[in-house]
Design an enzyme around this catalytic site. Structure first.
Site, PDB file in Angstrom:
ATOM      1  N   ARG A 226       0.859  -1.190   0.000  1.00 39.40           N
ATOM      2  CA  ARG A 226       0.000   0.000   0.000  1.00 39.40           C
ATOM      3  C   ARG A 226       0.891   1.234   0.000  1.00 39.40           C
ATOM      4  NH1 ARG A 226      -3.374  -2.671  -1.674  1.00 39.40           N
ATOM      5  NH2 ARG A 226      -5.470  -3.128  -0.888  1.00 39.40           N
TER       6      ARG A 226
ATOM      7  N   ASP B 207       3.900  -0.009  -7.292  1.00 38.51           N
ATOM      8  CA  ASP B 207       2.585  -0.311  -7.875  1.00 38.51           C
ATOM      9  C   ASP B 207       1.481   0.423  -7.121  1.00 38.51           C
ATOM     10  OD1 ASP B 207       0.800  -1.814  -9.611  1.00 38.51           O
ATOM     11  OD2 ASP B 207       0.223  -2.950  -7.826  1.00 38.51           O
TER      12      ASP B 207
ATOM     13  N   GLU C   9      -3.166   7.580  -4.213  1.00 36.51           N
ATOM     14  CA  GLU C   9      -3.433   7.009  -5.545  1.00 36.51           C
ATOM     15  C   GLU C   9      -4.917   7.041  -5.922  1.00 36.51           C
ATOM     16  OE1 GLU C   9      -2.028   2.911  -4.851  1.00 36.51           O
ATOM     17  OE2 GLU C   9      -4.105   2.248  -5.039  1.00 36.51           O
TER      18      GLU C   9
ATOM     19  N   HIS D 101      -1.397   0.364  -9.759  1.00 37.63           N
ATOM     20  CA  HIS D 101      -2.030  -0.659  -8.892  1.00 37.63           C
ATOM     21  C   HIS D 101      -2.603  -1.800  -9.745  1.00 37.63           C
ATOM     22  CE1 HIS D 101      -3.988  -1.203  -4.688  1.00 37.63           C
ATOM     23  NE2 HIS D 101      -3.837  -2.383  -5.273  1.00 37.63           N
TER      24      HIS D 101
HETATM   25  P1  NAD Z   1      -1.495 -11.735   4.319  1.00 35.66           P
HETATM   26  O1  NAD Z   1      -2.452 -11.367   5.399  1.00 35.66           O
HETATM   27  O2  NAD Z   1      -1.453 -13.144   3.841  1.00 35.66           O
HETATM   28  O3  NAD Z   1      -0.014 -11.326   4.734  1.00 35.66           O
HETATM   29  C1  NAD Z   1       0.301 -10.089   5.334  1.00 35.66           C
HETATM   30  C2  NAD Z   1       1.424 -10.341   6.311  1.00 35.66           C
HETATM   31  O4  NAD Z   1       1.858  -9.077   6.809  1.00 35.66           O
HETATM   32  C3  NAD Z   1       1.001 -11.200   7.516  1.00 35.66           C
HETATM   33  O5  NAD Z   1       1.878 -12.297   7.667  1.00 35.66           O
HETATM   34  C4  NAD Z   1       1.089 -10.231   8.675  1.00 35.66           C
HETATM   35  O6  NAD Z   1       1.481 -10.854   9.905  1.00 35.66           O
HETATM   36  C5  NAD Z   1       2.176  -9.279   8.183  1.00 35.66           C
HETATM   37  N1  NAD Z   1       2.229  -8.038   8.926  1.00 35.66           N
HETATM   38  C6  NAD Z   1       1.255  -7.429   9.657  1.00 35.66           C
HETATM   39  N2  NAD Z   1       1.754  -6.330  10.261  1.00 35.66           N
HETATM   40  C7  NAD Z   1       3.061  -6.253   9.907  1.00 35.66           C
HETATM   41  C8  NAD Z   1       4.114  -5.346  10.244  1.00 35.66           C
HETATM   42  N3  NAD Z   1       3.915  -4.331  11.080  1.00 35.66           N
HETATM   43  N4  NAD Z   1       5.331  -5.558   9.695  1.00 35.66           N
HETATM   44  C9  NAD Z   1       5.547  -6.610   8.878  1.00 35.66           C
HETATM   45  N5  NAD Z   1       4.599  -7.515   8.547  1.00 35.66           N
HETATM   46  C10 NAD Z   1       3.366  -7.317   9.055  1.00 35.66           C
HETATM   47  O7  NAD Z   1      -1.836 -10.740   3.116  1.00 35.66           O
HETATM   48  P2  NAD Z   1      -1.368 -10.874   1.614  1.00 35.66           P
HETATM   49  O8  NAD Z   1      -2.447 -11.531   0.814  1.00 35.66           O
HETATM   50  O9  NAD Z   1       0.015 -11.413   1.560  1.00 35.66           O
HETATM   51  O10 NAD Z   1      -1.395  -9.319   1.167  1.00 35.66           O
HETATM   52  C11 NAD Z   1      -0.457  -8.403   1.717  1.00 35.66           C
HETATM   53  C12 NAD Z   1      -0.832  -6.994   1.284  1.00 35.66           C
HETATM   54  O11 NAD Z   1      -0.649  -6.853  -0.129  1.00 35.66           O
HETATM   55  C13 NAD Z   1      -2.328  -6.635   1.482  1.00 35.66           C
HETATM   56  O12 NAD Z   1      -2.593  -6.189   2.805  1.00 35.66           O
HETATM   57  C14 NAD Z   1      -2.559  -5.548   0.474  1.00 35.66           C
HETATM   58  O13 NAD Z   1      -2.329  -4.292   1.083  1.00 35.66           O
HETATM   59  C15 NAD Z   1      -1.485  -5.811  -0.576  1.00 35.66           C
HETATM   60  N6  NAD Z   1      -2.072  -6.226  -1.869  1.00 35.66           N
HETATM   61  C16 NAD Z   1      -1.753  -5.516  -2.974  1.00 35.66           C
HETATM   62  C17 NAD Z   1      -2.272  -5.890  -4.209  1.00 35.66           C
HETATM   63  C18 NAD Z   1      -1.913  -5.148  -5.463  1.00 35.66           C
HETATM   64  O14 NAD Z   1      -2.543  -5.355  -6.504  1.00 35.66           O
HETATM   65  N7  NAD Z   1      -0.897  -4.292  -5.453  1.00 35.66           N
HETATM   66  C19 NAD Z   1      -3.146  -6.970  -4.294  1.00 35.66           C
HETATM   67  C20 NAD Z   1      -3.438  -7.691  -3.139  1.00 35.66           C
HETATM   68  C21 NAD Z   1      -2.887  -7.303  -1.925  1.00 35.66           C
END
Ligand code: NAD
Length: 326
Positions: free
Chosen positions: A231, A255, A260, A290
């Site tokens: 994000r 991305d 945004e 994105h």
């Molecule tokens: P997920 O919940 O499987 O993994 C997120 C991980 O981040 C978890 O293991 C969690 O413990 C960890 N986390 C939480 N707080 C943290 C911190 N302070 N420091 C480090 N790690 C921390 O989620 P995911 O499916 O892997 O998605 C991750 C992120 O990717 C989403 O939250 C979303 O913001 C982003 N995303 C972006 C797109 C895109 O198109 N660019 C698409 C999907 C998701």
């Protein structure tokens, strides 16, 4: 069931209209306080990352009789969950649809940064086929710091195995899978100091907002490559620009960007945002609107989960429900 489907993109419709149990009302514009009245008479709204689900909009949805906000995203930082809970509006999301889609795009940005693809494209567009200044860097053998080792972080780590990378991970919740993939958990300082590349895969929350700021960049290796498909607000953009100018950050693949919502998914005659202008003008920065999630497989899977989430409301057995932090 009537569902107001805000911010509809043309590519999404075919995945939803085939469902005969839900009457989707496709609305081209994003959800905002100005457009929320389109949800009148609907049981649920379906929203994406560019939609405004702040407290005012949620209150208006409640007034209109909406019972369910079904997100078409994993991330939910744009939703006031406490406001939704206070009005008994259920919020559901898509916990994981195709982590490989985002992981592969993270790798795309990373290789593009290391091999100076933004500069190469700019030069060849200008019919300049010289090579001075275009020497690249190898990913093979790099140490990559992965911040957030959930679904996407692990999918990214798996891809990096093919490049013989050393993997450092930081996550308050450790995953055995990351360690099986060869990752070593370290504290943030160690990750900053030891990584040639840092890739963000954590959610945006209070702990991660502006996680990469002046102080964090100062603790990294000079020339570090930053990849952000998580994000925008996880990075302090002003600090990143300064670090790019000084060379402390060597390149960035982004991305997602702060602010945004007002910029992505539409075309502009000109840009007012000076930070985005500076990022776009920087030869070592690659900005994407994105799109990391944007693959056929992901859109198909998102639609399947969103439809199942909506239908789960009929029997009050909602699935993939988001609750406000306690
Ligand atoms: P997920 O919940 O499987 O993994 C997120 C991980 O981040 C978890 O293991 C969690 O413990 C960890 N986390 C939480 N707080 C943290 C911190 N302070 N420091 C480090 N790690 C921390 O989620 P995911 O499916 O892997 O998605 C991750 C992120 O990717 C989403 O939250 C979303 O913001 C982003 N995303 C972006 C797109 C895109 O198109 N660019 C698409 C999907 C998701």
């Amino acid at each position: 069931m009537r569902v107001a489907f805000f911010n509809t993109q043309a590519y999404e419709k075919p995945f939803y209209i085939s469902n005969k149990d839900i009457n989707f009302e496709f609305i081209d514009v994003p959800l905002s306080i100005d457009t929320v009245s389109s949800a009148h008479g609907c049981d649920a709204v379906c929203a994406f990352v560019g939609d405004d689900l702040s407290a005012d909009v949620v209150a208006e949805l409640h007034r209109l009789g909406v019972k369910h906000i079904a997100l078409r995203s994993t991330g939910y930082n744009h939703v006031d969950l406490a406001a939704a809970a206070s009005f008994n509006i259920v919020v559901t999301h898509v916990p994981s649809y195709s982590p490989e889609s985002i992981a592969e795009f993270s790798l795309t940005l990373l290789l593009a940064c290391l091999r100076q693809v933004p500069s190469i494209i700019h030069r060849t567009d200008q019919l300049d086929f010289t090579t001075a200044g275009l020497m690249g860097r190898l990913l093979t053998g790099c140490t990559v710091g992965v911040i957030g080792t959930g679904e996407i972080g692990c999918a990214f780590a798996k891809l990096l195995q093919g490049f013989d990378c050393q993997l450092l991970g930081y996550d308050p919740q450790r995953s055995a899978r990351f360690e099986v993939l060869g990752g070593e958990y370290v504290d943030l300082d160690t990750l900053y100091a030891g990584s040639d590349v840092i890739s963000l895969h954590c959610p945006l929350n209070d702990a991660t907002q502006h996680l990469l700021n002046d102080e964090a960049f100062a603790r990294m290796q000079a020339g570090v490559v930053i990849i952000n498909t998580a994000r925008g607000r996880v990075i302090d953009t002003a600090a990143l620009l300064m670090a790019l100018e000084s060379g402390q950050v060597g390149a960035a693949g982004l991305d997602v960007l702060e602010g945004e919502q007002a910029i992505f998914y539409q075309s502009h005659d000109e840009l007012a945002d000076p930070q985005l202008k500076a990022l776009l003008a920087h030869p070592s920065v690659m900005v994407a609107p994105h799109v990391a999630f944007f693959t056929q497989r992901a859109i198909q899977r998102i639609a399947e989960v969103v439809i199942a989430n909506l239908l789960s409301g009929i029997t009050d057995q909602y699935q993939h429900v988001l609750k406000p932090a306690t």
